[in-house]
Design a protein around this motif. Structure first.
Motif, PDB file in Angstrom:
ATOM      1  N   MET A 133      33.581   3.317 -38.665  1.00  0.00           N
ATOM      2  CA  MET A 133      32.855   2.286 -39.415  1.00  0.00           C
ATOM      3  C   MET A 133      32.547   1.084 -38.522  1.00  0.00           C
ATOM      4  O   MET A 133      31.448   0.510 -38.586  1.00  0.00           O
ATOM      5  N   ILE A 134      33.505   0.694 -37.676  1.00  0.00           N
ATOM      6  CA  ILE A 134      33.270  -0.423 -36.745  1.00  0.00           C
ATOM      7  C   ILE A 134      32.152  -0.073 -35.770  1.00  0.00           C
ATOM      8  O   ILE A 134      31.260  -0.887 -35.502  1.00  0.00           O
ATOM      9  N   LYS A 135      32.171   1.172 -35.259  1.00  0.00           N
ATOM     10  CA  LYS A 135      31.127   1.604 -34.322  1.00  0.00           C
ATOM     11  C   LYS A 135      29.766   1.609 -35.005  1.00  0.00           C
ATOM     12  O   LYS A 135      28.762   1.150 -34.441  1.00  0.00           O
ATOM     13  N   ILE A 136      29.712   2.117 -36.263  1.00  0.00           N
ATOM     14  CA  ILE A 136      28.440   2.138 -36.998  1.00  0.00           C
ATOM     15  C   ILE A 136      27.943   0.712 -37.221  1.00  0.00           C
ATOM     16  O   ILE A 136      26.743   0.431 -37.087  1.00  0.00           O
ATOM     17  N   GLU A 137      28.852  -0.201 -37.542  1.00  0.00           N
ATOM     18  CA  GLU A 137      28.460  -1.589 -37.755  1.00  0.00           C
ATOM     19  C   GLU A 137      27.889  -2.204 -36.466  1.00  0.00           C
ATOM     20  O   GLU A 137      26.862  -2.898 -36.498  1.00  0.00           O
ATOM     21  N   GLN A 138      28.525  -1.915 -35.346  1.00  0.00           N
ATOM     22  CA  GLN A 138      28.018  -2.429 -34.064  1.00  0.00           C
ATOM     23  C   GLN A 138      26.661  -1.822 -33.739  1.00  0.00           C
ATOM     24  O   GLN A 138      25.741  -2.522 -33.283  1.00  0.00           O
ATOM     25  N   ASP A 139      26.508  -0.522 -33.981  1.00  0.00           N
ATOM     26  CA  ASP A 139      25.222   0.133 -33.730  1.00  0.00           C
ATOM     27  C   ASP A 139      24.137  -0.447 -34.635  1.00  0.00           C
ATOM     28  O   ASP A 139      22.984  -0.617 -34.215  1.00  0.00           O
ATOM     29  N   THR A 140      24.511  -0.740 -35.889  1.00  0.00           N
ATOM     30  CA  THR A 140      23.542  -1.312 -36.828  1.00  0.00           C
ATOM     31  C   THR A 140      23.078  -2.680 -36.330  1.00  0.00           C
ATOM     32  O   THR A 140      21.886  -3.009 -36.410  1.00  0.00           O
ATOM     33  N   ILE A 141      23.999  -3.466 -35.810  1.00  0.00           N
ATOM     34  CA  ILE A 141      23.633  -4.791 -35.278  1.00  0.00           C
ATOM     35  C   ILE A 141      22.679  -4.635 -34.102  1.00  0.00           C
ATOM     36  O   ILE A 141      21.665  -5.362 -33.990  1.00  0.00           O
ATOM     37  N   GLN A 142      22.953  -3.680 -33.230  1.00  0.00           N
ATOM     38  CA  GLN A 142      22.074  -3.454 -32.078  1.00  0.00           C
ATOM     39  C   GLN A 142      20.690  -2.988 -32.538  1.00  0.00           C
ATOM     40  O   GLN A 142      19.667  -3.415 -31.997  1.00  0.00           O
ATOM     41  N   VAL A 143      20.646  -2.118 -33.522  1.00  0.00           N
ATOM     42  CA  VAL A 143      19.360  -1.641 -34.039  1.00  0.00           C
ATOM     43  C   VAL A 143      18.586  -2.808 -34.634  1.00  0.00           C
ATOM     44  O   VAL A 143      17.359  -2.922 -34.449  1.00  0.00           O
TER      45      VAL A 143
END
Length: 149
Positions: A133-143
């Motif tokens: 979930m933390i990784k997905i959140e970071q990826d979402t911020i980058q996107v």
């Protein structure tokens, strides 16, 4: 001392106890092992189901004293037999219900053991899910940043 001895003799001669126990299950067996005098020094009466004729005769003889009309007496005897049989049926249902509760308790115990065994795997999976979930959140911020550009 003679008075106490006399008292003991009188008690032994006149004391009678009635102990009613269900012969079903391990509890009865355990009590018999703990107190062997229940077998050695007692009279055991086993009661079984009564036939309809016997129920009818007992009810009739006990209700004779009430001086009821013959038709009313016959109905009362029928009701007495019905009560006796319905109690037998309820006792059977009660025993069946207790057996089902015992089975459910065993099943719950097994499921609790299984849950304890699976607990470490659940903790590990939760940790992995949280990291994902933390990784997905970071990826979402980058996107989102790339979309803004």
């Amino acid at each position: 001392m003679t008075l106490f001895g006399y008292f003991n003799e009188r008690v032994r001669a006149n004391l009678h106890l009635v102990v009613a126990m269900s012969p079903i299950g391990d509890t009865f067996r355990t009590r018999l092992r703990m107190f062997p005098s229940l077998i050695n020094c007692c009279t055991i009466d086993w009661f079984t189901a009564w036939p309809d004729d016997a129920l009818e005769m007992v009810a009739t003889s006990l209700l004779q004293e009430t001086k009821l009309e013959a038709s009313l007496l016959a109905h009362c005897v029928t009701v007495c037999k019905y009560f006796h049989h319905s109690i037998d049926d309820l006792a059977h249902r009660y025993v069946t219900g207790l057996e089902k509760l015992k089975e459910a308790k065993l099943l719950i115990t097994e499921l609790q053991k299984e849950l304890k065994l699976l607990q470490p795997r659940l903790v590990e999976t939760s940790a992995n899910t949280e990291a994902l979930m933390i990784k997905i959140e970071q990826d979402t911020i980058q996107v989102e940043r790339k979309k803004e550009v």
